[in-house]
Design an enzyme around this catalytic site. Structure first.
Site, mmCIF file in Angstrom:
data_model
loop_
_atom_site.group_PDB
_atom_site.id
_atom_site.type_symbol
_atom_site.label_atom_id
_atom_site.label_comp_id
_atom_site.label_asym_id
_atom_site.label_seq_id
_atom_site.Cartn_x
_atom_site.Cartn_y
_atom_site.Cartn_z
ATOM 1 C CG HIS A 54 0.875 -9.828 -4.810
ATOM 2 N ND1 HIS A 54 0.699 -10.838 -5.596
ATOM 3 C CD2 HIS A 54 -0.305 -9.231 -4.222
ATOM 4 C CE1 HIS A 54 -0.685 -11.187 -5.546
ATOM 5 N NE2 HIS A 54 -1.306 -10.182 -4.726
ATOM 6 N N GLY A 55 4.763 -7.471 -5.545
ATOM 7 C CA GLY A 55 6.020 -6.546 -5.386
ATOM 8 C C GLY A 55 7.135 -6.911 -5.600
#
Lengths: 544, 478
Positions: free
Chosen positions: B321-322
């Site tokens: 996701h990041g």
């Protein structure tokens, strides 16, 4: 669907639409054709019917005339009163109505409740109303226990928003017999419109819907039409902001001001028109205030509110703060500014669209403009969003009585206070006006795409000498406001640019006559009457 | 180009019109590929060059694996290294450098302040995973390699699902690319409904609740109740935002004759953490299951290793996701929830506590509420990227709270609830009536008749309730 059923549905559809149109026009028809012709123009006030139960001989249905003024007083020890007047609204527009009464009271307009009948001692009530030009029937209902009482009705008209009481030629007493009957008829308009609207919509849907069941190309077209129909047909019900230009032009022509001021609440909290006019020896001045507006809004105000009036004042003063003059996009989006822009400009302005939103009126901006014009229902955005906010408040503080209502108002104030700039972190602060208008900018690169050249061009083309007034921001606790070296450079470049273009600049920053004690909330001055003499003294050369 | 922009409102009808005017599938695919590259390169043309490179490498890897089956392991490794290298460089290089620098500083060694300042190419996490899955499927010989380069490039870069998924499998999307498509009026009607519903979810629900969350998390000292009202708003925002993207993608694809897979199934009605992951970002969950969890051994290994597999899969999901520790923390938290729930289920099945029939609906609702609460805690980890601030917010208690804040939090909560009402109603309707008739599949006649009405209402909602401050899709940053 059988032919007979289709015919019945068609009849319902057509009847529904006709009734809908009639119902929407009903209050105006009654006011114009029935009530207004019977106005007693010489009696500028209210016709009041009241009952006085405390007297030895109870008086019921007693009628008298009360002159309209700042406050309308009723002295007898009466119990219940109903007051009527005809209000002649001078122009289409949005009016903020303020109502205050000493006891239980309510106010209605054209058969509709404006303020419900309830006690609100010590609290005036206010509401924006969108009104058409012409006569409107006002009905005040009042209830006092003893000792008489009074009520007042004030109106604020944009953009100046100064309070005017309903008096003089604005009102006249109606002479008609039973106003209650006509009031009832006017009141029927809204339910009738809703009912007929629902009926017509239902008939239309029943006529079209079965076709969508089939897997035919026609079904797609009809579905799209059906989906678009409500969005296309529902008007801007709450469009309280028709272009106010004509109202302002009329006022400017009437006043013939020698000096015109353009600004936002910074101007509103600083300049008292009457006092300045007095200091100038009776020279008329006029302020065009657009709350929250910055350079883009000032540009529109100059272009559409002042210039078309034909008035050519000796000087136009534009109030600004920090670097806002070269930040074109600031405060030009969101429901409030969308309505404000509609209010002060008759049509999308190509220059404004280009500078504020970086879009031409052709291309994406053009499409947006077309969509906005096509779907007028969008004009109701603020009303609907406000209603949703109210519903959330009602869920947070359930209850319909006055104490709950007050709690809800208190909660809303707390919400606003909690999210005020003093409580927000760096993330939001960076995006907020309060900090970004203090961020120094490279003037030369910023000015090209700002409203400043456009404002100066308008001034030149229409022979309007311009003066820009930079207000002093709130001083810190030690009382000294000082610009950073970057800001000083910015201001020097701004001054040089303005002077090159024949405009003047006066900067109040660091003025010893503006201590912290003069400030109210934020950068606003607490009392314009305190600032106006200082302004007169400092800017005298520009006021000659 | 973003779905929630004016250019897309022009782009989609234009693509739709030209696409259906083209006589042959081949020309349609060439046109769609060009349109997809235009879509991606609208802001930064080099984004299109990058996807072209990823597509070319995986296309060649597929062909090479077929040609030299005995060397397919090396070929796959090379393709994986390339794809993960691209992803690693563009997404994780700065994160890695920051952490090395911090570590050196913590060890008292001379640190450095390097930042490559890399711009994250839009959709990179999605299309690299889709390309990777293809190469793995070819390696496993589950699918035949695609010989037509245009078709393969279109499979990777099909514009509706290019930026934020769903991550499609080659077995599902490739046959649609290869075959002649047709569109029926029913498909158009259904596509339009998905588009309108998607735009409503984004512009009305996600952007408005996002504004609430943004305001709360911008406060210096939000306090306990406000934080959780903000988390609730964010929970709605992220669901509506991502679901909206999927719906708009599916609606757009349907207009072009493609059927994309569902990515959401009312995740806030999940009855357990594992159930949540079967309903939330389904295409990623299944991707991780098939290409990470099962190859690691899944649950058919000793319990400790199975638990490790779960944790690793979720940590990877978080990192996907990041490039930030809070996402890793969020992934780990969900892994832990799934493990705890698994153990709890084992204990309860051993205890064999009988549950009266009458209590079952109540227990199910309770499970839903608890799961939603646990998911919300996870969203706080997801939302607050600064670890110190996150710890501070987690330490807040209701006892220190100023009573006035409770009212403000209640107001914000109800405001978020009102904006998200359509999503909750849709979920309830789905539970009650539509379990077997999904909104996007076959519906009863009455529901079909109501569809235009529903669309008209949604359109009105978009026009009058859309947020004054539209935001970009959250998953664009991943």
């Amino acid at each position: 669907m059988t032919g007979k059923r289709r015919r019945i549905l068609l009849v319902i559809l057509v009847t529904g639409l006709v009734v809908l149109v009639l119902a929407l026009k009903l209050p105006a028809l009654v006011a114009n054709l029935v009530v207004a012709p019977r106005a007693v123009l010489s009696r500028q006030g209210w016709r009041v019917s009241f009952s006085v139960p405390a007297r030895s001989l109870p008086v019921d249905g007693y009628t008298t005339f009360l002159e309209a003024g700042r406050r309308v007083g009723l002295n007898p020890d009466f119990h219940h009163a109903v007051a009527w007047t005809i209000w002649f609204v001078p122009a289409d527009g949005q009016y903020k109505v303020e109502f205050a009464a000493t006891g239980k009271a309510g106010l209605g307009l054209d058969g509709k409740t404006v303020f419900p009948f309830r006690a609100e001692p010590g609290h005036g009530r206010e509401r924006w109303l969108r009104l058409r030009r012409g006569p409107h029937l006002l009905r005040a209902e009042l209830d006092w226990d003893r000792g008489g009482g009074n009520y007042s009705i004030g109106v604020r008209v944009p953009p100046l928003m100064r309070l005017k009481h309903l008096q003089g030629e604005m009102v006249a007493m109606p002479r008609l017999g039973s106003l209650d009957t006509w009031w009832l008829i006017m009141g029927l308009a809204a339910p009738l419109a809703i009912f007929s609207g629902i009926l017509a919509t239902a008939a239309l849907l029943l006529l079209v819907l079965p076709l969508t069941l089939g897997d035919r190309p026609l079904a797609v077209g009809l579905t799209i039409l059906l989906v678009l129909a409500p969005a296309l047909l529902i008007p801007d019900l709450g469009r309280r902001e028709p272009y106010i230009g004509p109202m302002v032009h009329q006022e400017l022509v009437r006043r013939q001001p020698r000096f015109v001021f353009i600004g936002n609440s910074m101007l509103w909290s600083r300049i008292d028109d009457d006092l300045l006019s007095e200091l100038l020896g009776g020279v008329p001045v006029y302020s065009i205030v657009n709350f929250g507006g910055l350079s883009g809004i000032h540009y529109l105000a100059l272009k559409y509110l002042l210039i078309p009036s034909g008035i050519r004042p000796k000087r136009v003063f534009i109030f600004f703060r920090g670097t806002t003059l070269v930040q074109p996009a600031m405060r030009t989006t969101g429901p409030y500014f969308e309505t404000l822009i509609k209010r002060i400009s008759p049509a999308p302005d190509p220059e404004f669209e280009r500078l504020a939103h970086g879009r031409a009126v052709t291309g994406a901006g053009g499409i947006r403009g077309i969509l906005n014009r096509l779907f007028t229902v969008q004009g109701n955005r603020k009303t609907v969003r406000d209603a949703l906010g109210q519903a959330a408040l009602l869920l947070a503080v359930p209850g319909l009585d006055d104490s709950h209502r007050r709690q809800r108002q208190q909660l809303l104030r707390r919400v606003n206070d909690r999210f005020s700039l003093k409580n927000v972190g760096a993330a939001m602060d960076r995006e907020s006006m309060h900090s970004s208008d203090r961020d120094p900018l490279d003037f030369r690169s910023a000015v090209k795409d700002s409203f400043l050249p456009a404002i100066l061009r308008l001034g030149r083309e229409h022979h309007l000498p311009l003066a820009f007034i930079r207000v002093q921001e709130r001083p810190p606790a030690d009382g000294v406001v000082q610009d950073s070296p970057e800001m000083e450079r910015f201001m020097a470049e701004l001054r040089a640019f303005l002077e090159e273009n024949g405009a003047a600049l006066y900067d109040f920053t660091g003025d010893p006559g503006l201590p912290l004690s003069m400030y109210g909330q934020g950068d606003h001055i607490r009392e314009p009457k305190e600032y106006t003499p200082l302004f007169f003294k400092r800017v005298r050369a520009l006021l000659r | 180009m973003s779905f929630n922009s004016i250019p897309y409102l022009v782009y989609l009808p234009l693509v739709f019109g030209v696409y259906w005017l083209l006589p042959a599938r081949k020309w349609q695919n060439i046109f769609l590929l060009a349109a997809s590259y235009f879509f991606l390169g609208y802001v930064q043309p080099w984004f299109a060059a990058l996807i072209f490179a990823v597509s070319s490498v995986n296309y060649l890897a597929g062909l090479a694996m077929e040609r030299w089956p005995e060397k397919r392991r090396y070929i796959l490794t090379a393709a994986l290294v390339f794809c993960l290298g691209v992803l690693g460089y563009f997404k994780y290089a700065d994160f890695f450098l920051d952490n090395v620098s911090a570590l050196l500083q913590a060890l008292g060694l001379p640190s450095f302040r390097w930042s490559l300042g890399i711009i994250l190419p839009v959709g990179i996490s999605f299309y690299t995973f889709q390309a990777l899955a293809y190469s793995v499927d070819v390696y496993r010989q589950e699918v035949k390699p695609q010989r037509k380069f245009i078709d393969f490039c279109l499979f990777i870069s099909f514009f509706p699902q290019l930026v934020a998924g769903p991550i499609e499998r080659s077995a599902d999307l490739m046959p649609q690319v290869e075959k002649r498509r047709r569109v029926t009026p029913a498909m158009i009607n259904h596509g339009l409904l998905l588009l309108v519903w998607g735009f409503f979810k984004k512009l009305v629900i996600a952007d408005n609740t996002g504004l609430i969350a943004y305001k709360v998390f911008s406060l210096n000292e939000p306090g306990f109740y406000m934080v959780w009202a903000g988390v609730f708003a964010f929970a709605i925002q992220i669901l509506a935002d991502f679901w909206a993207y999927t719906d708009i993608a599916r609606g757009s694809a349907l207009l072009l004759g493609f059927r994309l897979s569902r990515n959401f199934d009312h995740p806030y009605f999940a009855t357990s953490p594992a159930d949540f992951w079967r309903r939330w970002h389904m295409s990623l969950s299944y991707w991780l299951r098939d290409y990470v969890y099962i190859p690691l051994g899944g649950s058919r290994v000793p319990p400790a290793r199975a638990a490790g597999n779960i944790m690793l899969t979720f940590l990877l999901s978080g990192l996907w996701h990041g490039a930030s520790w809070n996402f890793v923390l969020w992934g780990g938290y969900h892994g832990l929830l799934v493990l705890l729930h698994r153990w709890l289920r084992k204990i309860t099945s051993l205890l064999r506590i009988p549950v009266p029939h009458i209590l079952r609906p109540g227990i199910r609702s309770g499970k839903r509420l608890v799961t939603f609460g646990l998911v919300c805690i996870g969203w706080l980890l997801f939302r607050v990227t600064d670890t110190d601030r996150l710890l501070h917010l987690l330490q807040l208690t209701p006892w220190q709270e100023d009573p006035a804040s409770r009212g403000i939090a209640a107001y914000l909560f109800f405001l978020g609830l009102l904006y998200s009402l359509p999503i909750w109603l849709h979920g309830l309707a789905h539970l009650r009536w539509m379990r077997h008739h999904r909104l996007d599949d076959t519906l009863p006649r009455a529901a079909l008749m109501a569809r235009p009405l529903l669309m008209a209402l949604l359109l009105l909602g978009i026009l009058v309730l859309r947020s004054p401050e539209p935001a970009t899709f959250i998953y664009f940053q991943f």
